[in-house]
Design an enzyme around this catalytic site. Sequence first.
Site, PDB file in Angstrom:
ATOM      1  N   GLU A   6      -5.523  -5.919  -7.358  1.00 21.41           N
ATOM      2  CA  GLU A   6      -6.342  -6.793  -8.197  1.00 21.41           C
ATOM      3  C   GLU A   6      -5.370  -7.561  -9.087  1.00 21.41           C
ATOM      4  O   GLU A   6      -4.535  -6.949  -9.767  1.00 21.41           O
ATOM      5  CB  GLU A   6      -7.301  -5.946  -9.047  1.00 21.41           C
ATOM      6  CG  GLU A   6      -8.274  -6.803  -9.798  1.00 21.41           C
ATOM      7  CD  GLU A   6      -9.268  -6.012 -10.644  1.00 21.41           C
ATOM      8  OE1 GLU A   6      -9.295  -4.768 -10.528  1.00 21.41           O
ATOM      9  OE2 GLU A   6      -9.993  -6.656 -11.419  1.00 21.41           O
ATOM     10  N   ARG A  11      -2.692   9.475  -5.697  1.00 20.33           N
ATOM     11  CA  ARG A  11      -1.929   8.432  -6.355  1.00 20.33           C
ATOM     12  C   ARG A  11      -0.662   9.018  -6.975  1.00 20.33           C
ATOM     13  O   ARG A  11      -0.565  10.202  -7.240  1.00 20.33           O
ATOM     14  CB  ARG A  11      -2.764   7.679  -7.380  1.00 20.33           C
ATOM     15  CG  ARG A  11      -3.201   8.466  -8.595  1.00 20.33           C
ATOM     16  CD  ARG A  11      -3.814   7.545  -9.659  1.00 20.33           C
ATOM     17  NE  ARG A  11      -4.683   6.511  -9.148  1.00 20.33           N
ATOM     18  CZ  ARG A  11      -4.598   5.214  -9.512  1.00 20.33           C
ATOM     19  NH1 ARG A  11      -3.707   4.810 -10.364  1.00 20.33           N
ATOM     20  NH2 ARG A  11      -5.439   4.334  -9.028  1.00 20.33           N
ATOM     21  N   LYS A  42      -2.808   0.011 -15.477  1.00 21.04           N
ATOM     22  CA  LYS A  42      -2.510  -1.379 -15.801  1.00 21.04           C
ATOM     23  C   LYS A  42      -3.084  -1.769 -17.164  1.00 21.04           C
ATOM     24  O   LYS A  42      -2.476  -2.543 -17.902  1.00 21.04           O
ATOM     25  CB  LYS A  42      -3.096  -2.296 -14.722  1.00 21.04           C
ATOM     26  CG  LYS A  42      -2.148  -2.493 -13.553  1.00 21.04           C
ATOM     27  CD  LYS A  42      -2.628  -3.581 -12.627  1.00 21.04           C
ATOM     28  CE  LYS A  42      -3.678  -3.060 -11.677  1.00 21.04           C
ATOM     29  NZ  LYS A  42      -4.063  -4.037 -10.649  1.00 21.04           N
TER      30      LYS A  42
HETATM   31  P1  ATP Z   1      -5.158   0.439 -12.382  1.00 20.78           P
HETATM   32  O1  ATP Z   1      -6.189   1.516 -12.340  1.00 20.78           O
HETATM   33  O2  ATP Z   1      -3.944   0.764 -13.152  1.00 20.78           O
HETATM   34  O3  ATP Z   1      -5.686  -0.925 -12.689  1.00 20.78           O
HETATM   35  P2  ATP Z   1      -5.546   0.008  -9.661  1.00 20.78           P
HETATM   36  O4  ATP Z   1      -5.548   1.139  -8.746  1.00 20.78           O
HETATM   37  O5  ATP Z   1      -6.889  -0.491 -10.055  1.00 20.78           O
HETATM   38  O6  ATP Z   1      -4.636   0.352 -10.892  1.00 20.78           O
HETATM   39  P3  ATP Z   1      -5.067  -2.112  -7.860  1.00 20.78           P
HETATM   40  O7  ATP Z   1      -4.513  -3.449  -8.125  1.00 20.78           O
HETATM   41  O8  ATP Z   1      -6.497  -2.011  -7.520  1.00 20.78           O
HETATM   42  O9  ATP Z   1      -4.729  -1.220  -9.129  1.00 20.78           O
HETATM   43  O10 ATP Z   1      -4.192  -1.348  -6.788  1.00 20.78           O
HETATM   44  C1  ATP Z   1      -3.803  -1.891  -5.556  1.00 20.78           C
HETATM   45  C2  ATP Z   1      -3.504  -0.785  -4.604  1.00 20.78           C
HETATM   46  O11 ATP Z   1      -2.493   0.062  -5.134  1.00 20.78           O
HETATM   47  C3  ATP Z   1      -4.720   0.075  -4.375  1.00 20.78           C
HETATM   48  O12 ATP Z   1      -4.823   0.344  -2.999  1.00 20.78           O
HETATM   49  C4  ATP Z   1      -4.443   1.317  -5.161  1.00 20.78           C
HETATM   50  O13 ATP Z   1      -5.053   2.420  -4.600  1.00 20.78           O
HETATM   51  C5  ATP Z   1      -2.920   1.397  -5.108  1.00 20.78           C
HETATM   52  N1  ATP Z   1      -2.412   2.111  -6.279  1.00 20.78           N
HETATM   53  C6  ATP Z   1      -2.625   1.818  -7.574  1.00 20.78           C
HETATM   54  N2  ATP Z   1      -2.057   2.714  -8.376  1.00 20.78           N
HETATM   55  C7  ATP Z   1      -1.431   3.611  -7.576  1.00 20.78           C
HETATM   56  C8  ATP Z   1      -0.649   4.797  -7.801  1.00 20.78           C
HETATM   57  N3  ATP Z   1      -0.398   5.242  -9.030  1.00 20.78           N
HETATM   58  N4  ATP Z   1      -0.186   5.462  -6.725  1.00 20.78           N
HETATM   59  C9  ATP Z   1      -0.424   5.019  -5.480  1.00 20.78           C
HETATM   60  N5  ATP Z   1      -1.145   3.930  -5.199  1.00 20.78           N
HETATM   61  C10 ATP Z   1      -1.653   3.221  -6.227  1.00 20.78           C
HETATM   62 MG    MG Z   2      -8.282  -1.055  -8.429  1.00 19.10          MG
END
Ligand code: ATP
Ligand code: MG
Length: 543
Positions: free
Chosen positions: A28, A252, A262
Amino acid sequence: MNFIEQIIEEDIQNGKNDAKVHTRFPPEPNGYLHIGHAKSICLNFGMAKKYGGLTNLRFDDTNPVKEDTEYVDSIREDIKWLGFQWAEEHYASDYFDQLYMWAEQLIQEGLAYVDDQTQEEISKGRGVPTAPGVESPYRNRTVEENLDLFRRMRAGEFPDGSKVLRAKIDMASPNMHFRDPIMYRILHAHHHRTGDKWCIYPMYDYAHGQSDSIEGITHSICTLEFEVHRPLYDWFCEALRIHHPQQIEFARLNMTYTIMSKRKLLQLVKENYVNGWDDPRMPTICGLRRRGYTPASLRNFAETVGVAKRDNIIDVSLLEFCVREDLNKTAIRTMAVLDPVKLIIDNYPEDQEEEMIAVNNPEDPEAGTRTVPFAKELWIERADFRENADKKFYRLSIDREVRLKYAYIIKCTHIVKDDAGNITEIHCTYDPMTKSGMPESNRKVKATIHWASVKHAKKAHIRLFDRLFSVPDPDNCEEGQTFLDHLNPNSLVEQDGWIEPTLTLEKAMEIKHFQFERLGYFYADPDSTEDMLVFNKTVSLKQ
Ligand code: ATP
Ligand code: MG
């Protein structure tokens, strides 16, 4: 073989998806990527590469309020820097028309309805997992009424929050995500790509699987918290009778002494706890890059961590190990003195200067040698001298010998102190026969120390970092505390040091990664100027 590889290999054997593999990385664009994303990137691109498939980059831009093109650009840059090239670049917003048509189709088939309840009423009606929820009073509207209302939602006739479109599934399901999930909400917001075309936006659960489907994704790898969303992912694909990718969840990445959300990283930036997203203390990819991490070290870290089915927390020392291992093979060696005290060689001729031959990288003979100027007065590290040295201290002390790296063996004779008792000068004599190539060059002494010629050395600005948080799990807070209470007040120390004069701005920016001998790995920061080079400490030489 990990469990994801097992699933993929089984699918290939069964000829599923014509035995093809197509993954995607779906960020995102609401912030910069962090080391957790790097793990996901390495996994998605890695799996596709291993099985001869492709990986798409898809921006999951269904939430217009928080998204921005600044983030899109940084994400593209970071993935490329990590060493991956995506096959296709897509935006979930490109599918808004298709998603809308599918929503009308579900309404036509009696599988979706417009609900006028407030947000609170809807979540109250969902109830708790242990008891069935309550059906909305609007649940049994006719297809005609639902279509009419949904079209008028799209046309902008209703204010934000006044209506939603819900899938009509099962208000008694033990899986709360099945209790008539919301598909669309009204949001009169400007979108960074679609502008003002839309005032209704699809929810994650309604957009994600269909976007995967449209792109022909075969394996949709995501993190564990989406496991409970999988039945819904499957339900939409089945209800719409479209290509059905398989969602696979893994744990994760969490790491000690840092945070991965984020939202919280944004807060650190916005409230100036750090100097931007690329502050070298941040766990962001751009922060790690500026700290001096290499793409290979991050890829190796992701590989070493592996994939797990259960949440865990990785020790940050593993990340440090990976970068140390990589930089040891590649970083150019340099001598720098960060906490200087003056060493005077009393029997060295006043006006004599020599060029000492120094090895650029003992791990890589092709890296060659350079020359470093040597003279009567040198800077050495304050810590390399001790006035009252015990037997375990092998470095310089009165009447003891050490070798000056690439130069001579010296013997300390006496020291000079100021009124406050601080050592201002260390005096010694040198033995001309101990230079490399001379008869005494192989004489053994217990320690070798580094140095910089006072007359020749160049001043440099050095940034030393400690962990951003002072506790291993900053998110674990007592009542009334937040993660901010765990910030380490001493995570950044700035000081000036002396480096070899051979290092020009151009050279520093070209080489970038240095090992300051005996001190650690350092990265030439883009803040460097002709007048003052700036170095960030990546990591120490040993743990
Ligand atoms: P946040 O909750 O910090 O906003 P997010 O998971 O919503 O992080 P996205 O931009 O949706 O962030 O993530 C893109 C991809 O990266 C998704 O497939 C997500 O599952 C993966 N991802 C995000 N954080 C992690 C992590 N800590 N470990 C492994 N994969 C991750
Ligand atoms: Mg997300």
